[in-house]
Design an enzyme around this catalytic site. Structure first.
Site, mmCIF file in Angstrom:
data_model
loop_
_atom_site.group_PDB
_atom_site.id
_atom_site.type_symbol
_atom_site.label_atom_id
_atom_site.label_comp_id
_atom_site.label_asym_id
_atom_site.label_seq_id
_atom_site.Cartn_x
_atom_site.Cartn_y
_atom_site.Cartn_z
ATOM 1 C CG ASP A 118 -2.051 1.007 1.103
ATOM 2 O OD1 ASP A 118 -3.204 0.574 0.967
ATOM 3 O OD2 ASP A 118 -1.774 2.233 1.129
ATOM 4 C CB ILE A 119 0.816 4.235 -2.149
ATOM 5 C CG1 ILE A 119 1.912 5.123 -2.697
ATOM 6 C CG2 ILE A 119 -0.445 5.021 -1.847
ATOM 7 C CD1 ILE A 119 1.593 5.705 -4.067
ATOM 8 C CG HIS A 178 -8.811 -3.348 -2.437
ATOM 9 N ND1 HIS A 178 -9.778 -2.622 -3.093
ATOM 10 C CD2 HIS A 178 -8.563 -2.681 -1.289
ATOM 11 C CE1 HIS A 178 -10.085 -1.556 -2.377
ATOM 12 N NE2 HIS A 178 -9.363 -1.568 -1.271
ATOM 13 C CG ASN A 209 -12.208 -0.355 3.811
ATOM 14 O OD1 ASN A 209 -12.670 -0.638 4.914
ATOM 15 N ND2 ASN A 209 -11.010 0.169 3.654
ATOM 16 C CG HIS A 212 -6.677 -2.927 3.084
ATOM 17 N ND1 HIS A 212 -5.971 -1.751 2.938
ATOM 18 C CD2 HIS A 212 -7.868 -2.721 2.471
ATOM 19 C CE1 HIS A 212 -6.709 -0.871 2.284
ATOM 20 N NE2 HIS A 212 -7.873 -1.432 1.987
ATOM 21 C CD GLU A 225 -8.619 5.978 0.205
ATOM 22 O OE1 GLU A 225 -7.694 5.915 -0.636
ATOM 23 O OE2 GLU A 225 -8.427 6.173 1.402
ATOM 24 C CB VAL A 226 -9.340 1.773 -5.011
ATOM 25 C CG1 VAL A 226 -9.070 1.263 -6.425
ATOM 26 C CG2 VAL A 226 -8.307 2.835 -4.609
HETATM 27 P P1 AMP Z 1 -9.812 1.267 0.270
HETATM 28 O O1 AMP Z 1 -10.265 2.345 1.202
HETATM 29 O O2 AMP Z 1 -10.012 -0.094 0.853
HETATM 30 O O3 AMP Z 1 -10.412 1.422 -1.113
HETATM 31 O O4 AMP Z 1 -8.247 1.452 0.181
HETATM 32 C C1 AMP Z 1 -7.541 1.761 -0.983
HETATM 33 C C2 AMP Z 1 -6.075 1.721 -0.631
HETATM 34 O O5 AMP Z 1 -5.337 1.879 -1.826
HETATM 35 C C3 AMP Z 1 -5.613 2.833 0.328
HETATM 36 O O6 AMP Z 1 -5.053 2.233 1.501
HETATM 37 C C4 AMP Z 1 -4.556 3.582 -0.483
HETATM 38 O O7 AMP Z 1 -3.460 4.005 0.298
HETATM 39 C C5 AMP Z 1 -4.143 2.544 -1.517
HETATM 40 N N1 AMP Z 1 -3.591 3.077 -2.765
HETATM 41 C C6 AMP Z 1 -4.114 4.067 -3.544
HETATM 42 N N2 AMP Z 1 -3.338 4.270 -4.627
HETATM 43 C C7 AMP Z 1 -2.318 3.380 -4.531
HETATM 44 C C8 AMP Z 1 -1.173 3.085 -5.338
HETATM 45 N N3 AMP Z 1 -0.922 3.751 -6.487
HETATM 46 N N4 AMP Z 1 -0.327 2.106 -4.940
HETATM 47 C C9 AMP Z 1 -0.559 1.421 -3.790
HETATM 48 N N5 AMP Z 1 -1.624 1.646 -2.988
HETATM 49 C C10 AMP Z 1 -2.479 2.614 -3.350
#
Ligand code: AMP
Length: 117
Positions: A32-33, A103, A90, A105, A98-99
């Site tokens: 994770d970034i 996925h 999530n 974690h 967010e994405v």
């Molecule tokens: P979620 O809230 O479960 O959708 O979490 C999305 C996760 O993706 C967050 O913890 C971000 O820090 C992570 N994230 C977003 N962009 C990137 C990226 N380019 N590389 C790695 N992790 C990312």
């Protein structure tokens, strides 16, 4: 409805770099970034699913089994299989997703405390 305009789709296609720790035919794992603990890795599906509910509803059973087998394997690779780790998914707005690409974690490498708060 899956929207290809998301960062994990671009990571899958190699359009955005990632620090990969594992990949196979159903899953890709990378750091994770913005890590929230010492070890914070994301395992994303190769299939185009928006979240856990979509994955379970749409993916064939063998893909679901292979995906979660990959998650367990990644926890082993990271050295947190026996020390302990937390899996977090999530899904949707209240969870702060967010994405919108399915996925998991993997969180660990230190004591994480109880649940969320
Ligand atoms: P979620 O809230 O479960 O959708 O979490 C999305 C996760 O993706 C967050 O913890 C971000 O820090 C992570 N994230 C977003 N962009 C990137 C990226 N380019 N590389 C790695 N992790 C990312």
């Amino acid at each position: 409805m899956y929207n290809k305009d998301n960062v994990f789709y671009k990571i899958l296609r190699g359009e955005i770099p990632s620090k990969r720790v594992y990949e196979d035919d159903v899953a890709v794992a990378f750091y994770d970034i913005e890590p929230c603990c010492r070890i914070h890795v994301l395992v994303i599906s190769r299939g185009l699913y928006t979240n856990f509910a979509d994955f379970v509803a749409q993916a064939p059973g063998h893909e679901i089994k292979s995906f979660f087998t990959a998650v367990a394997h990644v926890a082993d690779i990271l050295g947190v299989k026996d020390s302990g780790h937390r899996l977090l998914m999530n899904s949707g707005p209240d969870a702060g997703q967010e994405v919108e690409h399915f996925h998991v974690h993997i969180l660990g490498g230190e004591p994480l405390g109880k649940k969320l708060k």
